[in-house]
Design a protein around this motif. Structure first.
Motif, mmCIF file in Angstrom:
data_model
loop_
_atom_site.group_PDB
_atom_site.id
_atom_site.type_symbol
_atom_site.label_atom_id
_atom_site.label_comp_id
_atom_site.label_asym_id
_atom_site.label_seq_id
_atom_site.Cartn_x
_atom_site.Cartn_y
_atom_site.Cartn_z
ATOM 1 N N THR A 29 12.426 -19.244 18.742
ATOM 2 C CA THR A 29 10.739 -18.838 19.539
ATOM 3 C C THR A 29 9.867 -17.558 18.963
ATOM 4 O O THR A 29 8.658 -17.499 19.590
ATOM 5 C CB THR A 29 11.219 -19.471 20.887
ATOM 6 O OG1 THR A 29 11.592 -18.258 21.895
ATOM 7 C CG2 THR A 29 11.424 -21.118 21.354
ATOM 8 N N ARG A 30 10.909 -16.671 19.004
ATOM 9 C CA ARG A 30 10.676 -15.481 18.656
ATOM 10 C C ARG A 30 11.764 -14.555 18.235
ATOM 11 O O ARG A 30 12.897 -14.883 18.452
ATOM 12 C CB ARG A 30 10.306 -14.593 20.381
ATOM 13 C CG ARG A 30 10.110 -13.327 20.085
ATOM 14 C CD ARG A 30 8.989 -12.833 21.018
ATOM 15 N NE ARG A 30 10.273 -12.977 21.713
ATOM 16 C CZ ARG A 30 10.923 -12.212 22.506
ATOM 17 N NH1 ARG A 30 11.426 -11.101 22.107
ATOM 18 N NH2 ARG A 30 11.795 -12.266 23.315
ATOM 19 N N VAL A 40 17.219 -13.045 18.486
ATOM 20 C CA VAL A 40 16.925 -14.477 18.652
ATOM 21 C C VAL A 40 16.076 -14.837 19.991
ATOM 22 O O VAL A 40 17.678 -14.937 20.603
ATOM 23 C CB VAL A 40 16.991 -15.334 17.074
ATOM 24 C CG1 VAL A 40 16.178 -16.693 16.874
ATOM 25 C CG2 VAL A 40 17.442 -14.354 15.815
ATOM 26 N N SER A 41 14.584 -15.324 20.418
ATOM 27 C CA SER A 41 14.410 -16.315 21.031
ATOM 28 C C SER A 41 14.549 -17.264 20.982
ATOM 29 O O SER A 41 14.031 -18.614 20.459
ATOM 30 C CB SER A 41 13.900 -15.600 21.671
ATOM 31 O OG SER A 41 13.213 -14.262 22.061
ATOM 32 N N TYR A 213 17.399 -17.771 26.271
ATOM 33 C CA TYR A 213 18.343 -17.056 25.954
ATOM 34 C C TYR A 213 17.784 -16.139 25.059
ATOM 35 O O TYR A 213 17.172 -16.902 24.013
ATOM 36 C CB TYR A 213 20.158 -16.962 25.802
ATOM 37 C CG TYR A 213 20.428 -18.225 24.356
ATOM 38 C CD1 TYR A 213 20.843 -18.110 23.451
ATOM 39 C CD2 TYR A 213 20.556 -19.504 24.966
ATOM 40 C CE1 TYR A 213 20.677 -19.621 22.689
ATOM 41 C CE2 TYR A 213 20.628 -20.518 24.366
ATOM 42 C CZ TYR A 213 20.941 -20.406 23.113
ATOM 43 O OH TYR A 213 21.182 -21.412 22.095
ATOM 44 N N ASP A 214 18.567 -15.280 24.271
ATOM 45 C CA ASP A 214 18.086 -14.183 23.316
ATOM 46 C C ASP A 214 19.431 -13.962 22.947
ATOM 47 O O ASP A 214 20.638 -13.832 23.292
ATOM 48 C CB ASP A 214 17.560 -12.735 23.516
ATOM 49 C CG ASP A 214 15.818 -13.006 24.346
ATOM 50 O OD1 ASP A 214 15.606 -13.497 24.007
ATOM 51 O OD2 ASP A 214 15.850 -12.407 25.212
ATOM 52 N N LYS A 221 23.298 -9.537 9.457
ATOM 53 C CA LYS A 221 22.613 -11.427 9.622
ATOM 54 C C LYS A 221 21.152 -11.483 10.232
ATOM 55 O O LYS A 221 20.900 -10.758 10.781
ATOM 56 C CB LYS A 221 23.616 -11.377 9.924
ATOM 57 C CG LYS A 221 25.006 -11.335 9.852
ATOM 58 C CD LYS A 221 25.426 -11.902 8.585
ATOM 59 C CE LYS A 221 27.312 -12.488 8.314
ATOM 60 N NZ LYS A 221 27.438 -12.540 7.135
ATOM 61 N N THR A 222 20.378 -12.070 9.476
ATOM 62 C CA THR A 222 19.233 -12.794 9.952
ATOM 63 C C THR A 222 19.294 -14.409 9.493
ATOM 64 O O THR A 222 20.268 -14.817 8.996
ATOM 65 C CB THR A 222 18.659 -12.205 8.398
ATOM 66 O OG1 THR A 222 18.323 -13.072 7.425
ATOM 67 C CG2 THR A 222 18.758 -10.696 8.646
ATOM 68 N N ILE A 223 18.328 -14.679 10.545
ATOM 69 C CA ILE A 223 18.110 -15.988 10.918
ATOM 70 C C ILE A 223 16.012 -16.070 10.004
ATOM 71 O O ILE A 223 15.549 -14.932 10.893
ATOM 72 C CB ILE A 223 17.959 -16.966 11.490
ATOM 73 C CG1 ILE A 223 19.630 -16.561 12.525
ATOM 74 C CG2 ILE A 223 17.197 -18.035 12.507
ATOM 75 C CD1 ILE A 223 19.821 -17.066 13.578
#
Length: 224
Positions: A29-30, A40-41, A213-214, A221-223
């Motif tokens: 979501t964010r 990453v949320s 949760y975040d 690493k990335t999404i």
């Protein structure tokens, strides 16, 4: 990828089981960055986990632990379809909820963790969730709501760093879930456990929904 045998929660057998996704599509979501790590949320609703097609109220053999979902791993926690139940606890977001009962507890600790095969998650901040309890019965999905208590514990590097008890109080034949806002100790944890407590511990089927949760990803690493 780790695999687990099916669990057979008798009290939740009247609810339609959902097939766990091998690795659910990430739906952040964010996103942002903290100390060089992507954050990453999520609000994990579990509604995209594919259902068997059985209607609630039709007995099934059991529930398979969810496994990897939204950058965390769910041990001994299954996804069931509770969207059409006429009584019991209403999902916060239909149709699916996360669930466990005394039989599932006998299979192992109910755990959400950052460390699993191919994980890119370093740790997470567990912020809130919705939950309720129903009387554990094999006969029907439309079970009576039940007052209950669940203890949530947070760990970092195998050391307990947080603890909180959540209480659910029924508000009718078809009760709404209660929201639990977790204390600040649940920041930067790599594992969270759930344990049913109190007089109704052996009778309760616990339903969880909309876990917020975040996750902090490992450096590099990335999404997208």
């Amino acid at each position: 990828m780790k695999t687990f045998a099916s669990i057979l929660p008798l009290g939740l057998a009247g609810l339609a089981a959902a097939h766990p996704a091998v690795e659910a599509r990430d739906r952040p979501t964010r996103t942002g960055k903290v100390n060089g790590q992507q954050v990453v949320s999520y609000v994990a609703k579990f509604d995209d986990v594919v259902n068997t097609g059985l209607a609630p109220g039709v007995p099934v053999r059991g529930i398979t632990p969810l496994g990897p979902y939204d950058s965390l791993y769910y041990d001994n926690l299954g996804v069931i379809n509770d969207g059409a139940a006429l009584a019991g606890v209403k999902p916060f977001s239909k149709p699916n909820v996360l669930a466990y009962d005394i039989v599932a507890e006998g299979q192992g600790q109910q755990t959400i963790r950052a460390d699993y095969d191919d994980s890119i998650t370093d740790f997470f901040n567990f912020k809130s969730f919705y939950f309720g309890c129903v009387l554990s019965t094999q006969e029907t999905a439309d079970s009576a709501p039940l007052n209950c208590q669940v203890q949530i514990q947070g760990y970092r590097n195998q050391q307990q760093v947080a603890s909180q008890v959540a209480t659910f109080t029924t508000d009718g034949l078809a009760s709404s879930m209660d929201k639990v806002t977790l204390n600040s100790g649940f920041s930067n944890v790599d594992q969270v456990t759930f344990d049913t407590q109190g007089l109704n511990a052996l009778l309760a089927g616990v339903l969880l929904d909309n876990l917020a949760y975040d996750v902090h990803l490992k450096k590099g690493k990335t999404i997208s």
